[in-house]
Write a protein that holds these residues in place. Structure first.
Motif, PDB file in Angstrom:
ATOM      1  N   THR A  11       2.660 -11.686   6.263  1.00 38.82           N
ATOM      2  CA  THR A  11       3.406 -10.552   7.508  1.00 38.82           C
ATOM      3  C   THR A  11       3.093  -9.478   7.156  1.00 38.82           C
ATOM      4  N   VAL A  12       2.573  -8.793   8.106  1.00 40.50           N
ATOM      5  CA  VAL A  12       2.188  -7.418   7.887  1.00 40.50           C
ATOM      6  C   VAL A  12       3.328  -6.243   8.477  1.00 40.50           C
ATOM      7  N   ILE A  13       3.988  -5.566   7.458  1.00 39.94           N
ATOM      8  CA  ILE A  13       4.897  -4.513   7.863  1.00 39.94           C
ATOM      9  C   ILE A  13       4.526  -3.230   7.814  1.00 39.94           C
ATOM     10  N   ASP A  14       4.312  -2.427   8.779  1.00 42.87           N
ATOM     11  CA  ASP A  14       3.724  -0.982   8.498  1.00 42.87           C
ATOM     12  C   ASP A  14       4.535   0.247   9.221  1.00 42.87           C
ATOM     13  N   GLU A  15       5.885  -0.098   9.223  1.00 40.96           N
ATOM     14  CA  GLU A  15       6.835   0.832   9.076  1.00 40.96           C
ATOM     15  C   GLU A  15       7.825   1.039   7.920  1.00 40.96           C
ATOM     16  N   SER A  16       7.978   2.249   7.466  1.00 35.30           N
ATOM     17  CA  SER A  16       8.692   2.372   6.274  1.00 35.30           C
ATOM     18  C   SER A  16      10.111   1.882   6.152  1.00 35.30           C
ATOM     19  N   LEU A  17      10.828   2.089   7.671  1.00 35.47           N
ATOM     20  CA  LEU A  17      12.208   1.647   7.767  1.00 35.47           C
ATOM     21  C   LEU A  17      12.274   0.099   7.790  1.00 35.47           C
ATOM     22  N   ASP A  18      11.295  -0.379   8.473  1.00 30.53           N
ATOM     23  CA  ASP A  18      11.224  -2.134   8.572  1.00 30.53           C
ATOM     24  C   ASP A  18      10.893  -2.614   7.431  1.00 30.53           C
ATOM     25  N   ILE A  19      10.134  -2.034   6.352  1.00 33.10           N
ATOM     26  CA  ILE A  19      10.167  -2.423   4.891  1.00 33.10           C
ATOM     27  C   ILE A  19      11.384  -2.348   4.149  1.00 33.10           C
ATOM     28  N   MET A  20      11.979  -1.397   4.585  1.00 39.07           N
ATOM     29  CA  MET A  20      13.289  -1.496   3.788  1.00 39.07           C
ATOM     30  C   MET A  20      14.306  -2.232   4.219  1.00 39.07           C
ATOM     31  N   ARG A  21      14.261  -2.635   5.477  1.00 41.58           N
ATOM     32  CA  ARG A  21      15.421  -3.404   6.362  1.00 41.58           C
ATOM     33  C   ARG A  21      14.925  -5.038   5.820  1.00 41.58           C
ATOM     34  N   TRP A  22      13.358  -5.126   5.566  1.00 45.15           N
ATOM     35  CA  TRP A  22      12.863  -6.528   5.240  1.00 45.15           C
ATOM     36  C   TRP A  22      13.340  -6.827   3.809  1.00 45.15           C
ATOM     37  N   VAL A  23      13.302  -5.844   3.017  1.00 46.91           N
ATOM     38  CA  VAL A  23      13.539  -5.884   1.529  1.00 46.91           C
ATOM     39  C   VAL A  23      15.263  -6.207   1.460  1.00 46.91           C
ATOM     40  N   LEU A  24      15.815  -5.648   2.223  1.00 54.53           N
ATOM     41  CA  LEU A  24      17.482  -5.810   1.908  1.00 54.53           C
ATOM     42  C   LEU A  24      17.700  -6.709   2.594  1.00 54.53           C
ATOM     43  N   TYR A  61       0.863  -1.273  -0.034  1.00 57.16           N
ATOM     44  CA  TYR A  61       0.094   0.087   0.090  1.00 57.16           C
ATOM     45  C   TYR A  61       0.842   1.269   0.120  1.00 57.16           C
ATOM     46  N   SER A  62       0.699   2.111  -0.872  1.00 56.24           N
ATOM     47  CA  SER A  62       1.671   3.238  -1.062  1.00 56.24           C
ATOM     48  C   SER A  62       0.769   4.709  -1.498  1.00 56.24           C
ATOM     49  N   PHE A  63       1.496   5.841  -1.395  1.00 63.06           N
ATOM     50  CA  PHE A  63       1.125   6.982  -1.898  1.00 63.06           C
ATOM     51  C   PHE A  63       2.149   7.595  -2.388  1.00 63.06           C
ATOM     52  N   ARG A  64       2.072   7.952  -3.983  1.00 63.39           N
ATOM     53  CA  ARG A  64       3.153   8.096  -4.625  1.00 63.39           C
ATOM     54  C   ARG A  64       4.157   9.521  -3.926  1.00 63.39           C
ATOM     55  N   ARG A  65       3.527  10.545  -3.243  1.00 63.83           N
ATOM     56  CA  ARG A  65       4.155  11.608  -3.014  1.00 63.83           C
ATOM     57  C   ARG A  65       4.667  11.511  -1.653  1.00 63.83           C
ATOM     58  N   CYS A  66       4.110  10.433  -0.795  1.00 65.44           N
ATOM     59  CA  CYS A  66       4.490  10.373   0.625  1.00 65.44           C
ATOM     60  C   CYS A  66       6.179   9.715   0.679  1.00 65.44           C
ATOM     61  N   PRO A  67       6.832  10.713   1.481  1.00 63.90           N
ATOM     62  CA  PRO A  67       8.370  10.363   1.407  1.00 63.90           C
ATOM     63  C   PRO A  67       8.593   8.931   2.166  1.00 63.90           C
ATOM     64  N   TYR A  68       7.636   8.507   3.112  1.00 63.50           N
ATOM     65  CA  TYR A  68       8.169   7.093   3.676  1.00 63.50           C
ATOM     66  C   TYR A  68       7.704   5.964   2.650  1.00 63.50           C
ATOM     67  N   ALA A  69       6.691   6.243   1.669  1.00 63.17           N
ATOM     68  CA  ALA A  69       6.109   5.270   0.897  1.00 63.17           C
ATOM     69  C   ALA A  69       7.433   5.427  -0.164  1.00 63.17           C
ATOM     70  N   MET A  70       8.010   6.534  -0.501  1.00 63.86           N
ATOM     71  CA  MET A  70       8.787   6.634  -1.783  1.00 63.86           C
ATOM     72  C   MET A  70      10.132   5.736  -1.234  1.00 63.86           C
ATOM     73  N   ARG A  71      10.488   5.949   0.127  1.00 60.09           N
ATOM     74  CA  ARG A  71      11.845   5.228   0.656  1.00 60.09           C
ATOM     75  C   ARG A  71      11.566   3.715   0.346  1.00 60.09           C
ATOM     76  N   ALA A  72      10.224   3.092   0.815  1.00 58.25           N
ATOM     77  CA  ALA A  72       9.956   1.824   0.839  1.00 58.25           C
ATOM     78  C   ALA A  72      10.047   1.342  -0.950  1.00 58.25           C
ATOM     79  N   ARG A  73       9.723   2.222  -1.708  1.00 55.99           N
ATOM     80  CA  ARG A  73       9.547   1.910  -3.206  1.00 55.99           C
ATOM     81  C   ARG A  73      11.064   1.952  -3.565  1.00 55.99           C
ATOM     82  N   LEU A  74      12.033   2.756  -3.176  1.00 52.25           N
ATOM     83  CA  LEU A  74      13.323   2.894  -3.533  1.00 52.25           C
ATOM     84  C   LEU A  74      13.807   1.439  -3.236  1.00 52.25           C
ATOM     85  N   ALA A  75      13.785   1.017  -2.001  1.00 49.70           N
ATOM     86  CA  ALA A  75      14.203  -0.148  -1.564  1.00 49.70           C
ATOM     87  C   ALA A  75      13.870  -1.399  -2.552  1.00 49.70           C
TER      88      ALA A  75
END
Ligand code: GSH
Length: 220
Positions: free
Chosen positions: A64-77, A10-24
């Motif tokens: 598994t539900v991950i609902d913090e952007s930094l946790d998403i980045m780290r899960w992805v990495l 779940y994302s929102f294009r201009r949200c900087p937290y969502a952007m960091r998740a999409r970057l990862a």
């Protein structure tokens, strides 16, 4: 046999937290189903899985539900870290990364919101809020002096987690930033905005509704 479902973001294009998740996600070349939402009209499915209902939220293939952007980045990495954003950094580099991100998500974000929407926070002037936010800019400018990036000689988790917020700060008053003494931040941000990775994460996404055609991310 049914295929393993794709992770859902779940994302929102201009949200900087969502952007960091999409970057990862784009960096790690993990394919997800992207559900673009509108913040003032959140889908019930999002509220049901994460009652705080912020974006981004990732649901992994094993639910598994991950609902913090930094946790998403780290899960992805943890799945795949092809450009050494985090997992091959030294202990002290990782620690510094998390400290810089904590400052960004704490103090800097607090003043960024007030600088951007100063009319909603009349206790102080916009100028005051900018002066407070600029303390972070001065610290990052110093950090960039070592290598041009925050942690080492290439982009890592910290750069990617922080750059979307710096972009917001800069575009709040571009003319002011252009005459301000932060040349390394300027170069760092320019390189980011012009990168293929940034372009990959910023196409216009169609708003999600149950039953519409799946939006794959990164786009094929
Ligand atoms: N700590 C959260 C913050 C996420 C966040 O606040 N996202 C904003 C959008 S940029 C949001 O969803 N706000 C909820 C709302 O506006 O209703 C994270 O890192 O994921």
């Amino acid at each position: 046999m049914t295929a393993t479902p794709l992770p859902v973001l779940y994302s929102f294009r201009r949200c900087p937290y969502a952007m960091r998740a999409r970057l990862a996600i784009a960096n790690s070349q993990i394919q997800v189903e992207l559900r673009e939402i509108v913040l003032r009209n959140k889908p019930q499915q999002l509220i049901d899985i994460s009652p705080k209902a912020t974006v981004p939220v990732l649901i992994t293939s094993d639910d598994t539900v991950i609902d913090e952007s930094l946790d998403i980045m780290r899960w992805v990495l943890d799945q795949n870290d092809p450009n050494n954003w985090y997992n091959s950094l030294t202990q002290s580099q990782r620690q510094l990364s998390l400290q810089l991100i904590a400052n960004n998500d704490g103090d800097f974000k607090y003043y960024l919101d007030r600088y951007k929407y100063a009319d909603r926070y009349p206790e102080f002037t916009q100028d005051y809020y900018r002066q407070q936010a600029v303390k972070t800019l001065a610290m990052l400018e110093q950090q960039l002096q070592h290598n041009g990036y925050l942690i080492c000689s290439h982009l890592t988790l910290a750069d990617m987690a922080i750059l979307p917020f710096i972009r917001q700060f800069v575009f709040t008053d571009k003319a002011w930033f252009d005459q301000s003494p932060y040349p390394l931040i300027q170069a760092w941000l320019d390189e980011f905005i012009e990168s293929d990775l940034f372009i990959t994460i910023m196409p216009k996404f169609k708003q999600w509704q149950s039953g519409i055609k799946v939006t794959l991310f990164p786009p094929e």
